[in-house]
Design an enzyme around this catalytic site. Sequence first.
Site, PDB file in Angstrom:
ATOM      1  N   GLU A   1      46.998  41.519  45.190  1.00  0.00           N
ATOM      2  CA  GLU A   1      47.374  40.314  44.728  1.00  0.00           C
ATOM      3  C   GLU A   1      47.868  40.688  43.350  1.00  0.00           C
ATOM      4  OE1 GLU A   1      48.252  37.633  46.601  1.00  0.00           O
ATOM      5  OE2 GLU A   1      47.591  39.054  47.922  1.00  0.00           O
TER       6      GLU A   1
ATOM      7  N   CYS B   1      47.373  33.503  37.040  1.00  0.00           N
ATOM      8  CA  CYS B   1      48.746  34.388  37.706  1.00  0.00           C
ATOM      9  C   CYS B   1      49.479  33.222  38.001  1.00  0.00           C
ATOM     10  CB  CYS B   1      48.181  35.056  38.998  1.00  0.00           C
ATOM     11  SG  CYS B   1      47.023  34.044  40.189  1.00  0.00           S
TER      12      CYS B   1
HETATM   13  P1  NAD Z   1      44.517  44.593  35.381  1.00  0.00           P
HETATM   14  O1  NAD Z   1      45.659  45.059  36.341  1.00  0.00           O
HETATM   15  O2  NAD Z   1      44.570  45.228  34.210  1.00  0.00           O
HETATM   16  O3  NAD Z   1      43.377  45.002  36.073  1.00  0.00           O
HETATM   17  C1  NAD Z   1      42.930  44.425  37.505  1.00  0.00           C
HETATM   18  C2  NAD Z   1      41.748  45.172  38.035  1.00  0.00           C
HETATM   19  O4  NAD Z   1      42.174  46.684  38.224  1.00  0.00           O
HETATM   20  C3  NAD Z   1      40.423  45.577  37.087  1.00  0.00           C
HETATM   21  O5  NAD Z   1      39.088  45.404  37.664  1.00  0.00           O
HETATM   22  C4  NAD Z   1      40.598  46.872  36.495  1.00  0.00           C
HETATM   23  O6  NAD Z   1      39.467  47.478  35.839  1.00  0.00           O
HETATM   24  C5  NAD Z   1      41.446  47.489  37.324  1.00  0.00           C
HETATM   25  N1  NAD Z   1      42.307  48.736  36.793  1.00  0.00           N
HETATM   26  C6  NAD Z   1      42.986  48.888  35.607  1.00  0.00           C
HETATM   27  N2  NAD Z   1      43.384  49.971  35.605  1.00  0.00           N
HETATM   28  C7  NAD Z   1      43.271  50.572  36.709  1.00  0.00           C
HETATM   29  C8  NAD Z   1      43.459  52.075  36.938  1.00  0.00           C
HETATM   30  N3  NAD Z   1      43.957  52.944  36.382  1.00  0.00           N
HETATM   31  N4  NAD Z   1      42.717  52.508  38.272  1.00  0.00           N
HETATM   32  C9  NAD Z   1      42.043  51.579  38.829  1.00  0.00           C
HETATM   33  N5  NAD Z   1      41.828  50.391  38.587  1.00  0.00           N
HETATM   34  C10 NAD Z   1      42.255  50.077  37.471  1.00  0.00           C
HETATM   35  O7  NAD Z   1      44.782  42.833  35.230  1.00  0.00           O
HETATM   36  P2  NAD Z   1      43.804  42.102  34.585  1.00  0.00           P
HETATM   37  O8  NAD Z   1      44.345  41.872  33.231  1.00  0.00           O
HETATM   38  O9  NAD Z   1      42.449  42.188  34.624  1.00  0.00           O
HETATM   39  O10 NAD Z   1      44.351  40.721  35.294  1.00  0.00           O
HETATM   40  C11 NAD Z   1      45.336  39.671  34.863  1.00  0.00           C
HETATM   41  C12 NAD Z   1      46.531  40.046  36.036  1.00  0.00           C
HETATM   42  O11 NAD Z   1      45.982  39.868  37.341  1.00  0.00           O
HETATM   43  C13 NAD Z   1      47.707  39.256  35.806  1.00  0.00           C
HETATM   44  O12 NAD Z   1      48.850  39.968  35.894  1.00  0.00           O
HETATM   45  C14 NAD Z   1      47.754  38.301  36.743  1.00  0.00           C
HETATM   46  O13 NAD Z   1      48.829  37.704  37.208  1.00  0.00           O
HETATM   47  C15 NAD Z   1      47.101  38.854  38.006  1.00  0.00           C
HETATM   48  N6  NAD Z   1      46.020  37.895  38.816  1.00  0.00           N
HETATM   49  C16 NAD Z   1      46.919  37.870  40.184  1.00  0.00           C
HETATM   50  C17 NAD Z   1      46.146  36.898  41.136  1.00  0.00           C
HETATM   51  C18 NAD Z   1      46.747  36.641  42.201  1.00  0.00           C
HETATM   52  O14 NAD Z   1      46.041  36.144  43.163  1.00  0.00           O
HETATM   53  N7  NAD Z   1      47.978  37.073  42.438  1.00  0.00           N
HETATM   54  C19 NAD Z   1      44.847  36.385  40.555  1.00  0.00           C
HETATM   55  C20 NAD Z   1      44.373  36.714  39.409  1.00  0.00           C
HETATM   56  C21 NAD Z   1      45.174  37.627  38.410  1.00  0.00           C
END
Ligand code: NAD
Length: 516
Positions: A287, A321
């Site tokens: 997501e 999001c």
């Molecule tokens: P992010 O992509 O920075 O991180 C998300 C997750 O991925 C975290 O657990 C992080 O530790 C992990 N991660 C980051 N880099 C990684 C890597 N290189 N390898 C493996 N894992 C890694 O996102 P964020 O800043 O925590 O959250 C915000 C984002 O999430 C926004 O883009 C938002 O739109 C999205 N979001 C989407 C939904 C949905 O249901 N579609 C819901 C909530 C948030």
Amino acid sequence: MTIQEFRNEPFTDFADPAVRLAQQEALDRVTAQLGDRHPLIIGGEAVWTAQTIRSTSPSDPDLLVGEVASAGEAEALFALQAADRAFRTWSRTPADARARVLLKGAAILRRRKFEFNAWLIQEAGKPWPEADADTAEAIDFLEYYARQMLRLAGAQPVVPYPGEENNLYYLPLGVGVVHPPFNFPLAIMAGMTAAAIVTGNTVVVKPSVHAPVVCAKFFEVLAEAGLPAGVANFLPGDPAALGDLLTIHPLVRFVNFTGSAAVGSMLYEKAAKVQPGQRFLRRYIAEMGGKDAIVVAADADLDAAAQGIVASAFGFSGQKCSACSRVIADEHIYEELLTKVVTLAGRLKLGPATDPETQVGPVINAGAVERISRAIESGKSEGRLVFGGEASVSQGYMVQPTIIADVAPDARIAQEEIFGPVVAFMKADDFRHALEIANNTPYGLTGAIFTRDRANLEIAREEFHVGNLYLNRKCTGALVGVQPFGGFNMSGTDSKAGGPDYLLLFLQGKAVSERL
Ligand code: NAD
């Protein structure tokens, strides 16, 4: 097992002085625990590491919320092995016993609601009602998925065939990894975890480095609810260092990711590669981000539209999001709507999340302030700044609600996810043109339409290409079971969390035919 029909957890009414006092007391109790240390939990055992993650409060960055152990590759490997061992018994544990752990977890969360709200206020910088909605949603996920599992564990409809007994069973997949985002550090993390385990899988949960303490507290709930050791393992750590191992290891049967499109797409590619020793195609659930639009037609109730826009764009400082980051308004009402939105935005009270009067709190960290400020600067050259625009890190990570008008549909500020309290206004010739603009981004998560014209509502139902469409209301605040949630295109795999199909993503169907 007899169980009441699912009902959403009610939101807390902080206007009630007694309730307000109870929340304040919980906040004081949690404040006294700030700075505590939290270990990894692997196979039910506390594991301390030399490296730690220091989680600080976005409202007051000098305040240490907690110090959390930080896993390296060795601990990640132990965690995967612990989950693999636990899978052998947990996968064969009856579904109703697994569901009961979630129901008990929901009851514990409900009892500790003010305390969890307080952790969310401190660690994620959520204003009181936003924190309360996060906790309520976590309770909902546990209650809802418990019931969905009971349904899927029952007899599944197959067509009768003479001379045979036919059955369809749903089996768990194996060991999974959960990557939750920072912005719903309780609800989304708990939902992603609960769905994976109630279906009989075992998991390694690697929380966001920006909110690991809330996750540590949730693991207390799982333990108290009686979840057997190793079924869920708590593994905070540097995502860049652990990400590959936790994605491509042959024990990892599925990856459940919620976060940005950039990270989600990168993990998708890695997860798809079959590694030596791997005997399956890895399941991948993602997501991702959004560039969500509210369309306002010429005949709309402009006061309702303005309220919907302000709530969707600036609630939790735009860090949802589903947040509205584009308003596409018919040119005939464009200026009037803009004036109403600016007026309402001007009434919002900014401040630290700990203050019950605060409506717009901080963003998550200094990096977010910098990133959002850059987007505002570039937006100023792409449109007309009509409100806000300022940011500061002197008293918390604050960004003013910001409105940039007269933006072209293909401008960067109209295309890229900002994840902050910034909204771009765009002018459309008519309703059809507005829909065309709304659909013109790589994303497709949420959207809303304000119009009194039934024909336009029907057109939007058909043509507004988003996973969650709202008619004459705001585009945030999806409720578990009521609005199954997930988006199209680069917003992810449209998993529809909190919906009747979600658990199937963690299961595989086995059809068994016996000749009679
Ligand atoms: P992010 O992509 O920075 O991180 C998300 C997750 O991925 C975290 O657990 C992080 O530790 C992990 N991660 C980051 N880099 C990684 C890597 N290189 N390898 C493996 N894992 C890694 O996102 P964020 O800043 O925590 O959250 C915000 C984002 O999430 C926004 O883009 C938002 O739109 C999205 N979001 C989407 C939904 C949905 O249901 N579609 C819901 C909530 C948030």
